[in-house]
Design an enzyme around this catalytic site. Structure first.
Site, PDB file in Angstrom:
ATOM      1  N   CYS A  54       0.841  -1.209   0.000  1.00  0.00           N
ATOM      2  CA  CYS A  54       0.000   0.000   0.000  1.00  0.00           C
ATOM      3  C   CYS A  54       0.874   1.257   0.000  1.00  0.00           C
ATOM      4  O   CYS A  54       1.692   1.465   0.905  1.00  0.00           O
ATOM      5  CB  CYS A  54      -0.923  -0.047   1.214  1.00  0.00           C
ATOM      6  SG  CYS A  54      -1.598   1.543   1.714  1.00  0.00           S
ATOM      7  N   CYS A  57       0.406   3.515   3.017  1.00  0.00           N
ATOM      8  CA  CYS A  57       1.037   2.920   4.208  1.00  0.00           C
ATOM      9  C   CYS A  57       2.535   3.226   4.220  1.00  0.00           C
ATOM     10  O   CYS A  57       3.112   3.547   5.269  1.00  0.00           O
ATOM     11  CB  CYS A  57       0.815   1.411   4.241  1.00  0.00           C
ATOM     12  SG  CYS A  57      -0.922   0.911   4.214  1.00  0.00           S
ATOM     13  N   CYS A 178     -18.537  12.541  15.366  1.00  0.00           N
ATOM     14  CA  CYS A 178     -19.835  12.861  14.744  1.00  0.00           C
ATOM     15  C   CYS A 178     -20.167  14.344  14.901  1.00  0.00           C
ATOM     16  O   CYS A 178     -20.256  14.857  16.022  1.00  0.00           O
ATOM     17  CB  CYS A 178     -20.918  11.981  15.379  1.00  0.00           C
ATOM     18  SG  CYS A 178     -22.591  12.590  15.209  1.00  0.00           S
ATOM     19  N   CYS A 181     -23.399  15.076  16.798  1.00  0.00           N
ATOM     20  CA  CYS A 181     -23.216  14.848  18.238  1.00  0.00           C
ATOM     21  C   CYS A 181     -22.573  16.071  18.891  1.00  0.00           C
ATOM     22  O   CYS A 181     -22.957  16.474  19.993  1.00  0.00           O
ATOM     23  CB  CYS A 181     -22.349  13.614  18.481  1.00  0.00           C
ATOM     24  SG  CYS A 181     -22.973  12.095  17.718  1.00  0.00           S
TER      25      CYS A 181
END
Length: 424
Positions: A54, A57, A178, A181
């Site tokens: 990757c 990565c 969130c 939230c």
């Protein structure tokens, strides 16, 4: 020569199987050591699930190593080759690379920050701080000066705090990342303060405490659930369907409270514990009823019935209701300036603020209702409790429910007394 060539190729292959070697401060995690090192430990871990091929990565390696060096001895930093150990990656919901998660024992939450050493360090230290405050029994990320009335809930305390309690609870299941939230948070805190003593408001990080989130089928954030007062079951839990402002939350909660809360007991003040229980309520309604010789059992029960009906009417206020016989608790009467207008008498006291208001109208259902209605709207005059503290309470016998009896008259023998005729 051929042998050496194949040996070199093997070294190249071996070197490409992982991004972090043994000299790195990044701990190499595998299925054989993951449980021992991470989920069964008390330490905070930041764990990267990667694939050697990757590109993102590979680009991450320098910053991740830098963070590991900075966090050495503070927070553990590890990496899993999730391409090689696919089952381990699937167990933790890894669907792309790199995936980074923060573990505190078996609880884990996705890392949502930037891929820099500074950001990794900040997230790791926050997780460690949250764990420390949780160990203290305080709100995660809070401080000793945090005065929020929102109660922090976890998988471990949910049963004791919510399910085994007699209180009504409104619980928010949230995720730290969130946006909705975060917008709800100040309204939730304000509503918790306004509803204190009536409805308890809690918050549970559903990304960390996944057992309870799964049990109540939380699929989005925030999800708000109502747990009614009294004995609770899975069938009694309701979804919150009100608005997201503090006033919406308070109004919705009080409506539900009125539906669910039982009427309060009207208790005789027989000892300090009774008065203490009443004083812990938002307001304590204190009635002083006439002596049983001035008002028989039927008369007293009529007064108590009035108090019970009004207690039922105002039950959503979560007030305490107590009564005493005239003269039985003289210190209480003096502190609340009762009895000056005769009996029965009533005063409503806020024990926390040490202020009270006295009924000036008639001790009737209509008169008391008008008095309490004004108080509920913040109207009416108040005075400080005399002595600037709640008075001492005498321990007495509870009323047996019977009429009073006059003490027997004492017979006096005058046969041995010499009286002059003029004195007769």
């Amino acid at each position: 020569m051929l042998h050496l060539r194949w040996l070199g190729i093997l070294f190249i292959i071996a070197g490409t199987n992982g991004l972090y070697d043994s000299s790195s401060d990044v701990v190499q995690l595998t299925p054989s050591n993951f449980e021992k090192f991470v989920t069964n430990s008390e330490e905070v871990w930041i764990v990267e699930f990667f694939a050697p091929w990757c590109g993102h990565c590979k680009n991450l390696v320098p910053e991740y190593k830098k963070a590991a060096r900075a966090l050495k001895g503070i927070v553990k930093v590890g990496a899993v080759d999730a391409d090689q150990y696919k089952d381990l990656g699937q167990k933790y919901g890894v669907t792309g690379f790199p995936t980074i998660k923060i573990f505190t024992g078996s609880k884990h939450t996705p890392y949502q920050g930037q891929r820099t050493a500074d950001a990794f360090v900040d997230a790791a230290l926050k997780a460690a701080k949250d764990k420390a405050y949780e160990n203290l029994g305080k709100k995660a990320g809070g401080s000793s000066s945090d005065k929020s009335d929102v109660i922090t809930l976890t998988d471990s305390n949910f049963k004791e705090m919510v399910l085994d309690s007699e209180d009504m609870w409104l619980v928010e299941f949230y995720a730290p990342w969130c946006g909705h939230c975060k917008n709800l948070e100040p309204h939730w805190a304000k509503a918790a303060t306004e509803l204190k003593g009536k409805v308890k408001l809690g918050a549970l990080d559903a990304t960390v405490h996944q057992m309870m989130a799964s049990r109540y089928q939380v699929q989005g954030y925030p999800t708000i659930k109502l747990f009614p007062s009294g004995k609770k079951s899975s069938d009694s839990v309701e979804d919150y369907n009100g608005g997201r402002t503090s006033s919406d939350i308070v109004s919705w909660s009080l409506e539900k409270l009125a539906e669910n809360v039982p009427p309060p007991d009207v208790l005789q003040i027989v000892d300090a514990e009774v008065m203490k229980g009443c004083s812990e309520k938002p307001l304590c309604v204190v009635s002083i009823l006439p002596h049983i010789l001035d008002c028989n059992a039927a008369c007293r029960n009529d007064y108590i019935s009035i108090l019970k009906r009004l207690g039922d009417k105002y039950k959503s206020k979560m007030w305490g209701w107590v009564w005493s016989e005239a003269g039985a608790q003289s210190s209480l009467e003096e502190s609340l300036e009762m009895g000056g207008f005769g009996y029965p008498a009533m005063a409503v006291v806020n024990a926390k603020k040490l202020k009270f208001s006295t009924l000036r109208g008639s001790f009737s259902e209509t008169g008391i209702n008008e008095f309490l209605r004004d108080l509920s709207f913040g109207r009416g005059q108040t005075a400080p409790v005399r002595g600037a503290e709640m008075p001492s309470i005498s321990k007495i016998d509870a009323w047996d429910g019977k009429d009073g009896e006059l003490p027997p008259e004492e017979d006096i023998d005058l046969s041995d007394v010499d009286l002059d005729k003029d004195e007769l």
